[in-house]
Scaffold this motif. Structure first.
Motif, PDB file in Angstrom:
ATOM      1  N   VAL A   1       4.800  -2.316  15.520  1.00  0.00           N
ATOM      2  CA  VAL A   1       4.201  -1.448  16.536  1.00  0.00           C
ATOM      3  C   VAL A   1       4.257  -0.015  16.025  1.00  0.00           C
ATOM      4  N   VAL A   2       3.093   0.620  15.940  1.00  0.00           N
ATOM      5  CA  VAL A   2       3.010   2.031  15.592  1.00  0.00           C
ATOM      6  C   VAL A   2       2.633   2.775  16.865  1.00  0.00           C
ATOM      7  N   ARG A   3       3.524   3.671  17.297  1.00  0.00           N
ATOM      8  CA  ARG A   3       3.288   4.436  18.521  1.00  0.00           C
ATOM      9  C   ARG A   3       2.848   5.850  18.154  1.00  0.00           C
ATOM     10  N   VAL A   4       1.802   6.296  18.793  1.00  0.00           N
ATOM     11  CA  VAL A   4       1.261   7.631  18.549  1.00  0.00           C
ATOM     12  C   VAL A   4       1.489   8.474  19.796  1.00  0.00           C
ATOM     13  N   GLU A   5       2.075   9.647  19.605  1.00  0.00           N
ATOM     14  CA  GLU A   5       2.267  10.590  20.704  1.00  0.00           C
ATOM     15  C   GLU A   5       1.548  11.879  20.356  1.00  0.00           C
ATOM     16  N   GLY A   6       0.844  12.432  21.318  1.00  0.00           N
ATOM     17  CA  GLY A   6       0.138  13.687  21.089  1.00  0.00           C
ATOM     18  C   GLY A   6      -1.208  13.460  20.429  1.00  0.00           C
TER      19      GLY A   6
ATOM     20  N   VAL B   1     -10.336   7.893  13.834  1.00  0.00           N
ATOM     21  CA  VAL B   1     -11.264   6.773  13.979  1.00  0.00           C
ATOM     22  C   VAL B   1     -11.450   6.086  12.623  1.00  0.00           C
ATOM     23  N   ARG B   2     -11.577   6.867  11.556  1.00  0.00           N
ATOM     24  CA  ARG B   2     -11.729   6.309  10.213  1.00  0.00           C
ATOM     25  C   ARG B   2     -10.539   5.416   9.862  1.00  0.00           C
ATOM     26  N   LEU B   3      -9.340   5.853  10.187  1.00  0.00           N
ATOM     27  CA  LEU B   3      -8.149   5.056   9.892  1.00  0.00           C
ATOM     28  C   LEU B   3      -8.095   3.791  10.739  1.00  0.00           C
ATOM     29  N   LEU B   4      -8.535   3.866  11.985  1.00  0.00           N
ATOM     30  CA  LEU B   4      -8.569   2.676  12.839  1.00  0.00           C
ATOM     31  C   LEU B   4      -9.575   1.660  12.301  1.00  0.00           C
TER      32      LEU B   4
ATOM     33  N   ALA C   1      -4.671  16.897  11.067  1.00  0.00           N
ATOM     34  CA  ALA C   1      -3.334  17.394  10.758  1.00  0.00           C
ATOM     35  C   ALA C   1      -2.286  16.282  10.779  1.00  0.00           C
ATOM     36  N   THR C   2      -2.527  15.231  11.554  1.00  0.00           N
ATOM     37  CA  THR C   2      -1.531  14.155  11.683  1.00  0.00           C
ATOM     38  C   THR C   2      -1.989  12.837  11.063  1.00  0.00           C
ATOM     39  N   SER C   3      -3.212  12.791  10.538  1.00  0.00           N
ATOM     40  CA  SER C   3      -3.738  11.520  10.037  1.00  0.00           C
ATOM     41  C   SER C   3      -2.965  10.991   8.837  1.00  0.00           C
ATOM     42  N   ALA C   4      -2.426  11.867   7.989  1.00  0.00           N
ATOM     43  CA  ALA C   4      -1.635  11.393   6.835  1.00  0.00           C
ATOM     44  C   ALA C   4      -0.367  10.689   7.318  1.00  0.00           C
ATOM     45  N   SER C   5       0.287  11.238   8.330  1.00  0.00           N
ATOM     46  CA  SER C   5       1.484  10.596   8.891  1.00  0.00           C
ATOM     47  C   SER C   5       1.125   9.265   9.534  1.00  0.00           C
TER      48      SER C   5
ATOM     49  N   GLU D   1      -1.441   7.321   8.712  1.00  0.00           N
ATOM     50  CA  GLU D   1      -1.760   6.377   7.642  1.00  0.00           C
ATOM     51  C   GLU D   1      -0.484   5.825   7.008  1.00  0.00           C
ATOM     52  N   GLU D   2       0.501   6.685   6.827  1.00  0.00           N
ATOM     53  CA  GLU D   2       1.792   6.249   6.285  1.00  0.00           C
ATOM     54  C   GLU D   2       2.487   5.283   7.246  1.00  0.00           C
ATOM     55  N   ALA D   3       2.426   5.568   8.538  1.00  0.00           N
ATOM     56  CA  ALA D   3       3.052   4.698   9.536  1.00  0.00           C
ATOM     57  C   ALA D   3       2.380   3.328   9.581  1.00  0.00           C
ATOM     58  N   LEU D   4       1.072   3.284   9.333  1.00  0.00           N
ATOM     59  CA  LEU D   4       0.370   1.999   9.327  1.00  0.00           C
ATOM     60  C   LEU D   4       0.870   1.095   8.205  1.00  0.00           C
ATOM     61  N   GLY D   5       1.278   1.693   7.107  1.00  0.00           N
ATOM     62  CA  GLY D   5       1.770   0.906   5.980  1.00  0.00           C
ATOM     63  C   GLY D   5       0.629   0.382   5.131  1.00  0.00           C
ATOM     64  N   PRO D   6       0.967  -0.248   4.013  1.00  0.00           N
ATOM     65  CA  PRO D   6      -0.075  -0.769   3.128  1.00  0.00           C
ATOM     66  C   PRO D   6      -0.820  -1.932   3.768  1.00  0.00           C
ATOM     67  N   PRO D   7      -2.135  -2.002   3.560  1.00  0.00           N
ATOM     68  CA  PRO D   7      -2.938  -3.058   4.196  1.00  0.00           C
ATOM     69  C   PRO D   7      -2.459  -4.469   3.873  1.00  0.00           C
ATOM     70  N   GLU D   8      -2.007  -4.694   2.649  1.00  0.00           N
ATOM     71  CA  GLU D   8      -1.596  -6.047   2.274  1.00  0.00           C
ATOM     72  C   GLU D   8      -0.292  -6.474   2.950  1.00  0.00           C
ATOM     73  N   ALA D   9       0.437  -5.521   3.509  1.00  0.00           N
ATOM     74  CA  ALA D   9       1.715  -5.846   4.152  1.00  0.00           C
ATOM     75  C   ALA D   9       1.573  -6.092   5.651  1.00  0.00           C
ATOM     76  N   ARG D  10       0.360  -6.082   6.145  1.00  0.00           N
ATOM     77  CA  ARG D  10       0.159  -6.199   7.589  1.00  0.00           C
ATOM     78  C   ARG D  10       0.053  -7.657   8.013  1.00  0.00           C
ATOM     79  N   GLY D  11       0.820  -8.023   9.016  1.00  0.00           N
ATOM     80  CA  GLY D  11       0.669  -9.302   9.689  1.00  0.00           C
ATOM     81  C   GLY D  11       0.048  -8.983  11.029  1.00  0.00           C
ATOM     82  N   GLN D  12       0.886  -8.857  12.034  1.00  0.00           N
ATOM     83  CA  GLN D  12       0.421  -8.415  13.344  1.00  0.00           C
ATOM     84  C   GLN D  12       0.803  -6.951  13.508  1.00  0.00           C
ATOM     85  N   LEU D  13      -0.193  -6.127  13.698  1.00  0.00           N
ATOM     86  CA  LEU D  13       0.002  -4.694  13.876  1.00  0.00           C
ATOM     87  C   LEU D  13      -0.558  -4.293  15.231  1.00  0.00           C
ATOM     88  N   VAL D  14       0.257  -3.599  16.011  1.00  0.00           N
ATOM     89  CA  VAL D  14      -0.192  -3.075  17.301  1.00  0.00           C
ATOM     90  C   VAL D  14      -0.096  -1.556  17.224  1.00  0.00           C
TER      91      VAL D  14
END
Length: 104
Positions: free
Chosen positions: A12-17, A55-58, A22-26, A28-41
């Motif tokens: 679970v990646v929670r976004v506040e604010g 939106v691009r990152l989503l 300015a925050t997209s790099a953080s 993207e880092e929180a999402l982790g590498p694409p190959e390591a994703r199982g269930q991501l909320v």
């Protein structure tokens, strides 16, 4: 941004604010590498703003999930955030839930 791995293995990646350039790099880092994703909320319940970089990152997360047979879900209830997801058609690529419980 916070990232938490639940006992069942879902991340679970929670976004506040604001989620913008300015925050997209953080984010993207929180999402982790694409190959390591199982269930991501991605919990946008406390998110107050999304810009095109978010939106691009989503969209990237949705594509990566398709390629790796992972699963990405969004949690959002704010009408403004939901409208951005609708305008960008992110809601057609990723399921959008009203609560974390329903996303899991």
């Amino acid at each position: 941004m916070t990232r938490e791995t639940l006992p069942g293995g879902a991340v679970v990646v929670r976004v506040e604010g604001e989620l913008d350039m300015a925050t997209s790099a953080s984010f993207e880092e929180a999402l982790g590498p694409p190959e390591a994703r199982g269930q991501l909320v991605i919990d946008l319940t406390e998110c107050t703003f999304l810009d095109s970089s978010a939106v691009r990152l989503l969209v990237g997360a949705a594509r990566a999930a398709d390629e790796s047979e992972g699963r990405v879900s969004l949690v959002a209830s704010d009408p403004g955030i939901l409208r951005v997801l609708e305008i960008a058609a992110v809601d057609t690529m990723l399921p959008v839930h009203e609560s974390l419980d329903s996303a899991l």
